[in-house]
Design a protein around this motif. Structure first.
Motif, PDB file in Angstrom:
ATOM      1  N   ARG A 165      39.768  43.817  46.089  1.00  0.00           N
ATOM      2  CA  ARG A 165      39.037  43.560  47.340  1.00  0.00           C
ATOM      3  C   ARG A 165      40.000  43.344  48.511  1.00  0.00           C
ATOM      4  O   ARG A 165      39.762  43.840  49.614  1.00  0.00           O
ATOM      5  CB  ARG A 165      38.146  42.324  47.174  1.00  0.00           C
ATOM      6  N   PHE A 166      41.082  42.610  48.267  1.00  0.00           N
ATOM      7  CA  PHE A 166      42.045  42.385  49.343  1.00  0.00           C
ATOM      8  C   PHE A 166      42.675  43.702  49.805  1.00  0.00           C
ATOM      9  O   PHE A 166      42.919  43.887  51.000  1.00  0.00           O
ATOM     10  CB  PHE A 166      43.144  41.427  48.871  1.00  0.00           C
ATOM     11  N   HIS A 167      42.933  44.595  48.867  1.00  0.00           N
ATOM     12  CA  HIS A 167      43.646  45.831  49.190  1.00  0.00           C
ATOM     13  C   HIS A 167      42.741  46.963  49.646  1.00  0.00           C
ATOM     14  O   HIS A 167      43.198  47.876  50.347  1.00  0.00           O
ATOM     15  CB  HIS A 167      44.463  46.287  47.975  1.00  0.00           C
ATOM     16  N   PRO A 206      51.592  56.271  56.407  1.00  0.00           N
ATOM     17  CA  PRO A 206      50.963  55.365  55.450  1.00  0.00           C
ATOM     18  C   PRO A 206      51.480  55.534  54.027  1.00  0.00           C
ATOM     19  O   PRO A 206      51.976  56.606  53.653  1.00  0.00           O
ATOM     20  CB  PRO A 206      49.485  55.747  55.535  1.00  0.00           C
ATOM     21  N   ALA A 207      51.334  54.473  53.246  1.00  0.00           N
ATOM     22  CA  ALA A 207      51.704  54.529  51.833  1.00  0.00           C
ATOM     23  C   ALA A 207      50.832  55.561  51.125  1.00  0.00           C
ATOM     24  O   ALA A 207      49.651  55.723  51.434  1.00  0.00           O
ATOM     25  CB  ALA A 207      51.530  53.157  51.188  1.00  0.00           C
ATOM     26  N   ASP A 208      51.425  56.239  50.166  1.00  0.00           N
ATOM     27  CA  ASP A 208      50.667  57.192  49.360  1.00  0.00           C
ATOM     28  C   ASP A 208      49.843  56.493  48.289  1.00  0.00           C
ATOM     29  O   ASP A 208      48.764  56.970  47.928  1.00  0.00           O
ATOM     30  CB  ASP A 208      51.619  58.194  48.696  1.00  0.00           C
ATOM     31  N   LEU A 209      50.359  55.353  47.779  1.00  0.00           N
ATOM     32  CA  LEU A 209      49.647  54.687  46.687  1.00  0.00           C
ATOM     33  C   LEU A 209      50.006  53.207  46.633  1.00  0.00           C
ATOM     34  O   LEU A 209      51.175  52.840  46.596  1.00  0.00           O
ATOM     35  CB  LEU A 209      50.028  55.350  45.349  1.00  0.00           C
ATOM     36  N   HIS A 210      48.950  52.356  46.637  1.00  0.00           N
ATOM     37  CA  HIS A 210      49.090  50.938  46.310  1.00  0.00           C
ATOM     38  C   HIS A 210      48.605  50.759  44.875  1.00  0.00           C
ATOM     39  O   HIS A 210      47.453  51.084  44.564  1.00  0.00           O
ATOM     40  CB  HIS A 210      48.212  50.062  47.209  1.00  0.00           C
ATOM     41  N   VAL A 228      44.420  53.590  46.811  1.00  0.00           N
ATOM     42  CA  VAL A 228      44.608  52.315  46.116  1.00  0.00           C
ATOM     43  C   VAL A 228      44.154  52.522  44.679  1.00  0.00           C
ATOM     44  O   VAL A 228      43.079  53.073  44.438  1.00  0.00           O
ATOM     45  CB  VAL A 228      43.781  51.191  46.773  1.00  0.00           C
ATOM     46  N   PHE A 229      44.971  52.090  43.719  1.00  0.00           N
ATOM     47  CA  PHE A 229      44.592  52.193  42.312  1.00  0.00           C
ATOM     48  C   PHE A 229      44.524  50.795  41.726  1.00  0.00           C
ATOM     49  O   PHE A 229      45.523  50.075  41.702  1.00  0.00           O
ATOM     50  CB  PHE A 229      45.588  53.044  41.524  1.00  0.00           C
ATOM     51  N   GLY A 230      43.332  50.393  41.270  1.00  0.00           N
ATOM     52  CA  GLY A 230      43.132  49.078  40.677  1.00  0.00           C
ATOM     53  C   GLY A 230      43.162  49.160  39.157  1.00  0.00           C
ATOM     54  O   GLY A 230      42.167  49.539  38.544  1.00  0.00           O
ATOM     55  N   HIS A 231      44.286  48.799  38.565  1.00  0.00           N
ATOM     56  CA  HIS A 231      44.416  48.892  37.107  1.00  0.00           C
ATOM     57  C   HIS A 231      43.727  47.703  36.426  1.00  0.00           C
ATOM     58  O   HIS A 231      43.405  46.693  37.057  1.00  0.00           O
ATOM     59  CB  HIS A 231      45.888  48.960  36.695  1.00  0.00           C
ATOM     60  N   GLY A 232      43.518  47.832  35.130  1.00  0.00           N
ATOM     61  CA  GLY A 232      42.909  46.759  34.356  1.00  0.00           C
ATOM     62  C   GLY A 232      43.930  45.724  33.921  1.00  0.00           C
ATOM     63  O   GLY A 232      45.099  45.770  34.283  1.00  0.00           O
ATOM     64  N   TRP A 233      43.453  44.783  33.119  1.00  0.00           N
ATOM     65  CA  TRP A 233      44.299  43.701  32.624  1.00  0.00           C
ATOM     66  C   TRP A 233      44.822  44.006  31.226  1.00  0.00           C
ATOM     67  O   TRP A 233      44.182  44.715  30.447  1.00  0.00           O
ATOM     68  CB  TRP A 233      43.508  42.397  32.555  1.00  0.00           C
ATOM     69  N   VAL A 234      45.980  43.446  30.917  1.00  0.00           N
ATOM     70  CA  VAL A 234      46.472  43.449  29.547  1.00  0.00           C
ATOM     71  C   VAL A 234      46.063  42.109  28.943  1.00  0.00           C
ATOM     72  O   VAL A 234      46.519  41.052  29.395  1.00  0.00           O
ATOM     73  CB  VAL A 234      48.005  43.616  29.487  1.00  0.00           C
ATOM     74  N   ASN A 235      45.185  42.152  27.961  1.00  0.00           N
ATOM     75  CA  ASN A 235      44.694  40.928  27.332  1.00  0.00           C
ATOM     76  C   ASN A 235      45.519  40.582  26.104  1.00  0.00           C
ATOM     77  O   ASN A 235      46.207  41.429  25.533  1.00  0.00           O
ATOM     78  CB  ASN A 235      43.223  41.097  26.929  1.00  0.00           C
ATOM     79  N   TRP A 236      45.440  39.330  25.711  1.00  0.00           N
ATOM     80  CA  TRP A 236      46.080  38.858  24.489  1.00  0.00           C
ATOM     81  C   TRP A 236      44.982  38.469  23.521  1.00  0.00           C
ATOM     82  O   TRP A 236      44.276  37.498  23.728  1.00  0.00           O
ATOM     83  CB  TRP A 236      46.991  37.673  24.784  1.00  0.00           C
ATOM     84  N   GLN A 237      44.787  39.283  22.497  1.00  0.00           N
ATOM     85  CA  GLN A 237      43.731  39.062  21.514  1.00  0.00           C
ATOM     86  C   GLN A 237      42.380  38.860  22.188  1.00  0.00           C
ATOM     87  O   GLN A 237      41.621  37.965  21.860  1.00  0.00           O
ATOM     88  CB  GLN A 237      44.083  37.861  20.620  1.00  0.00           C
TER      89      GLN A 237
END
Length: 501
Positions: free
Chosen positions: A260-262, A248-252, A281-290
């Motif tokens: 949810r899909f992962h 198996p993969a070590d990290l998605h 599985v690591f779910g990172h946050g979003w990069v926002n613009w202002q």
């Protein structure tokens, strides 16, 4: 030791924005760190091409979908090359190896009795390529794309996702680090505790996709199709020996909006097919613009090539990794990017590298060596920094790891101010003190450059060359090469790495 890391494959209907680049850069930092730590690393990226967004964009341009995808592959590869993303494999869902893996997995799930025919009626967000229950809509719109979904009614094939709810809960309990960070884990636990509904795994009336092996009038739903890339790329259905070696993969690494899909759907698919689950599985946050999520359709996106052209790929990589707490949302503005460039690179690290090289040549012709028996003032600090760095990076706290490396940079600048090499140089009987001070400065910079190399590979390779590190970067190992070293070294002068804006 091996390490298999993946990130989400992308819809190639348009060029990636900086939010997309953020995921790839952070995954690349993890992959480079693992290589530095001595792991045989396999880093997978790719494009998700069986999307209605992609299909519609191809038609708008008057192109066959496959020809359009061929063009967009080159666009994506050029962006990743510019940003120095060191993937080992790039998979496309239109490749034969992927198609075979999809049909093989779907057939295994069907043979397990987990597929059945039914009728779906409900909301479908084309931008998400996902079905949306009413509770996920805000004022009738998709909460992510702020567009109104389409109401569709289709006869589809369904996957018995609900059957795996208890097994998934048991897996989460037995593997506390399966999904990180904790905020993502808690979200998925609440979802599982509330119960799961079966999901559609096919679409009717479409030719753009992979036909179901037992019903060619249906194509595999794009998400069911896309998730299989992780096993297709390491030989599932084509090279079982290789598959057993890497899976198996070590990290998605994925965005929080597709966790949810992962972390629910994908593990349930693998359970049904009798295959091992990914380790994390690591779910990172979003990069926002202002403060707003980046979106091409809403005009709130930043072209990563523009950012890389303005200040350089490495400054962009460092900004995204160091300034955004990994797992949480962050913000990108041109003002903040330039501010951190000046503070971290022009005034701090870049200035330090230049000062060390200039003083080494001015006082010792560039040839430095430690004084036998001298007590180092920076060695203990370096040991502590390396320890904290490794703890942070092993837990994917990339921002904390980068901050630790800069602690050593700061300590070296403070050491220069305290030791005053220019004063020592004017006092003949303090020659040994000057020799030791110059060597310690160079050695601390060398170690800091190794720690920062996963985030700034090109720049740190150059810093290492200037600090007298011999041998190719591929042969550097964290355990061996971040210990405080002795011996002579030749320091090399060069132009300013990061001129101040």
């Amino acid at each position: 030791m091996s390490f298999y890391i993946t990130c989400a494959i992308d819809y190639p209907n348009s060029q990636p924005h900086i939010g997309t680049a953020y995921e790839k850069i952070t995954a690349d930092v993890i992959a480079r760190y693992k290589r530095l730590s001595g792991f045989e690393t396999h880093f997978l990226m790719g494009n998700d091409e069986h999307s209605q967004n992609v299909y519609q964009r191809a038609l708008e341009l008057g192109l066959e979908p496959r020809a359009f995808c061929d063009q967009m592959e080159q666009v994506f590869r050029e962006v990743w090359a510019k940003l120095d993303v060191s993937f080992d494999d790039f998979i496309r869902t239109t490749e034969d190896r992927h198609k075979l893996a999809v049909t093989t997995l779907v057939q295994r799930i069907a043979d397990a009795g987990d597929l059945y025919e039914g009728e779906y009626e409900g909301w479908y967000c084309v931008s998400c390529e996902a079905f949306k229950p009413d509770k996920d809509l805000v004022d009738g719109e998709c909460s992510i794309h702020q567009t109104r979904p389409e109401w569709i009614k289709e006869k589809n094939h369904f996957f018995r996702l609900s059957k795996y709810r208890d097994r998934l809960l048991q897996h989460y309990e037995a593997n506390p680090t399966f999904l990180q960070p904790d905020v993502r884990r808690n979200e998925m636990l609440r979802l599982l505790e509330g119960g799961l509904e079966d999901i559609s795994v096919s679409r009717t009336g479409q030719s753009w996709g992979i036909p179901l092996p037992f019903d060619p009038s249906n194509v595999v739903y794009v998400w069911f199709d896309a998730l299989v890339n992780y096993i297709a790329a390491v030989g599932s259905g084509t090279d079982e020996e290789r598959f057993r070696a890497w899976w198996p993969a070590d990290l998605h690494v994925v965005g929080k909006d597709i966790t949810r899909f992962h972390a629910v759907v994908w593990p349930a698919m693998l359970m049904s097919a009798g295959l091992p689950l990914p380790k994390r599985v690591f779910g990172h946050g979003w990069v926002n613009w202002q403060g707003q999520r980046m979106s091409k359709s809403r005009g709130t996106s930043v072209d990563p090539l523009d950012a890389a052209d303005r200040l350089g790929p490495d400054p962009l990589r460092l900004y995204l990794v160091k300034e955004i707490a990994y797992g949480h949302d962050g913000d990108f503005t041109w003002e903040r990017f330039e501010e951190r460039y000046n503070a971290d690179l022009a005034n701090n690290l870049g200035n330090l590298v230049n000062r060390v090289a200039v003083m080494a040549h001015k006082y010792r012709g560039g040839r430095l060596a430690p004084v036998p028996g001298a007590i180092s003032q920076l060695a203990d600090r370096a040991v502590d920094v390396v320890r904290r760095y490794r703890v942070a990076m092993d837990e994917h706290q990339l921002h904390t790891g980068m901050a630790a490396a800069f602690d050593l940079v700061d300590a070296t600048n403070e050491f220069i101010t305290r030791s005053e090499p220019w004063v020592l140089a004017r006092t003949p009987d303090r020659r040994a003190e000057l020799d030791q001070a110059l060597f310690e400065m160079a050695e601390a910079v060398r170690i800091a450059a190794i720690l920062l190399w996963p985030a700034m590979p090109a720049s740190c390779t150059e810093i290492l060359r200037r600090m007298g590190q011999v041998g190719p970067i591929s042969e550097i190992r964290l355990d061996r090469d971040t210990t405080w070293a002795g011996g002579e070294r030749q320091i090399v002068k060069g132009s300013l790495l990061w001129p101040r804006i």
